[in-house]
Scaffold this motif. Structure first.
Motif, short mmCIF file in Angstrom:
data_model
loop_
_atom_site.label_atom_id
_atom_site.label_comp_id
_atom_site.label_asym_id
_atom_site.label_seq_id
_atom_site.Cartn_x
_atom_site.Cartn_y
_atom_site.Cartn_z
N SER A 112 -28.86 9.46 -95.25
CA SER A 112 -28.70 10.86 -94.85
C SER A 112 -30.10 11.46 -94.73
O SER A 112 -30.72 11.83 -95.72
CB SER A 112 -27.90 11.64 -95.90
N PRO A 113 -30.63 11.54 -93.50
CA PRO A 113 -31.99 12.04 -93.34
C PRO A 113 -32.13 13.52 -93.67
O PRO A 113 -31.16 14.28 -93.61
CB PRO A 113 -32.27 11.79 -91.85
N ASN A 114 -33.33 13.91 -94.03
CA ASN A 114 -33.64 15.31 -94.31
C ASN A 114 -33.89 16.05 -93.01
O ASN A 114 -34.57 15.53 -92.11
CB ASN A 114 -34.86 15.42 -95.22
N VAL A 115 -33.36 17.28 -92.93
CA VAL A 115 -33.40 18.06 -91.70
C VAL A 115 -33.85 19.49 -92.00
O VAL A 115 -33.44 20.07 -93.01
CB VAL A 115 -31.99 18.10 -91.05
N ILE A 116 -34.66 20.04 -91.09
CA ILE A 116 -34.97 21.47 -91.11
C ILE A 116 -34.51 22.07 -89.80
O ILE A 116 -34.21 21.35 -88.84
CB ILE A 116 -36.47 21.75 -91.34
N SER A 117 -34.48 23.38 -89.76
CA SER A 117 -34.03 24.09 -88.57
C SER A 117 -34.84 25.37 -88.43
O SER A 117 -35.58 25.75 -89.32
CB SER A 117 -32.53 24.40 -88.71
N GLY A 118 -34.66 26.04 -87.29
CA GLY A 118 -35.32 27.31 -87.06
C GLY A 118 -36.76 27.17 -86.62
O GLY A 118 -37.21 26.09 -86.25
N SER A 119 -37.48 28.28 -86.70
CA SER A 119 -38.89 28.30 -86.32
C SER A 119 -39.52 29.60 -86.79
O SER A 119 -38.84 30.48 -87.31
CB SER A 119 -39.06 28.15 -84.81
N MET A 120 -40.82 29.70 -86.58
CA MET A 120 -41.56 30.89 -87.00
C MET A 120 -41.55 31.95 -85.90
O MET A 120 -41.59 31.64 -84.72
CB MET A 120 -43.02 30.54 -87.29
N TYR A 121 -41.51 33.18 -86.35
CA TYR A 121 -41.75 34.34 -85.50
C TYR A 121 -42.74 35.19 -86.27
O TYR A 121 -42.48 35.56 -87.41
CB TYR A 121 -40.47 35.11 -85.19
N ASN A 122 -43.88 35.46 -85.64
CA ASN A 122 -45.02 36.02 -86.34
C ASN A 122 -45.33 35.06 -87.49
O ASN A 122 -45.52 33.90 -87.25
CB ASN A 122 -44.76 37.46 -86.78
N ASP A 123 -45.36 35.47 -88.72
CA ASP A 123 -45.69 34.54 -89.80
C ASP A 123 -44.49 34.23 -90.68
O ASP A 123 -44.66 33.75 -91.80
CB ASP A 123 -46.83 35.09 -90.65
N THR A 124 -43.29 34.48 -90.16
CA THR A 124 -42.08 34.25 -90.94
C THR A 124 -41.23 33.18 -90.26
O THR A 124 -41.03 33.21 -89.05
CB THR A 124 -41.26 35.55 -91.06
N TRP A 125 -40.75 32.23 -91.06
CA TRP A 125 -39.88 31.16 -90.55
C TRP A 125 -38.44 31.61 -90.76
O TRP A 125 -38.03 31.91 -91.87
CB TRP A 125 -40.14 29.87 -91.32
N TYR A 126 -37.70 31.65 -89.66
CA TYR A 126 -36.29 32.02 -89.71
C TYR A 126 -35.44 30.77 -89.52
O TYR A 126 -35.71 29.97 -88.61
CB TYR A 126 -35.97 33.05 -88.62
N MET A 127 -34.44 30.61 -90.38
CA MET A 127 -33.56 29.45 -90.29
C MET A 127 -32.19 29.83 -90.82
O MET A 127 -32.04 30.82 -91.52
CB MET A 127 -34.15 28.27 -91.06
#
Length: 155
Positions: free
Chosen positions: A13-28
């Protein structure tokens, strides 16, 4: 349901991230979101699965890099369609294992006849295809002949 059962056959079960940064905040997505449920159903480990809330989780980049730098996959990477766009936005993205190994996937590459992102137009009616896309990304040995509909690798 058949795809969900198939995903259970994966050995890892691989590790996964999602989302991205807007300005200096990562939204996910939060861990109790429908997006996180798809990752779980695809037999992958969403690194923020233990979070709960409505809307988007908002984190400082430093906390994301600390927890997710070694994640094997990054999905739903905002509106990015290429690594060039990603790097033009922030050189910090280059630190992630998923970026180094070219395992970043976006729904923004699949567009309909009028230019809309088909994930938002067709995805709600075809959760089976969303799940099969994710299984084919995380466990390609399970769905060798699946042609990804929504999630595509960055150019």
């Amino acid at each position: 349901l058949k795809a969900k059962e198939l995903a259970k056959a994966a050995e890892a079960s691989p590790n996964v991230i999602s989302g991205s940064m807007y300005n200096d905040t990562w939204y996910m997505p939060y861990g109790n979101s429908w997006q996180a449920q798809f990752i779980k159903d695809a037999n992958a480990n969403y690194l923020y699965a233990d979070t709960k809330g409505d809307g988007s989780l908002s984190l400082a980049f430093e906390s994301v890099i600390e927890k997710a730098e070694e994640a094997e996959y990054w999905i739903s990477s905002g509106q990015f369609t290429s690594y060039e766009q990603l790097f033009n936005e922030s050189d910090h993205y280059k630190r992630f294992k998923a970026v180094k190994e070219k395992n970043v996937y976006s729904v923004s590459l699949s567009k309909g006849a009028t230019g809309g992102v088909i994930f938002y137009e067709l995805g709600p009616q075809r959760p089976d295809l969303i799940l099969k896309d994710l299984i084919s990304i995380f466990h390609p040995e399970l769905l060798k002949d699946h042609e990804q509909v929504f999630y595509k690798p960055l150019n």
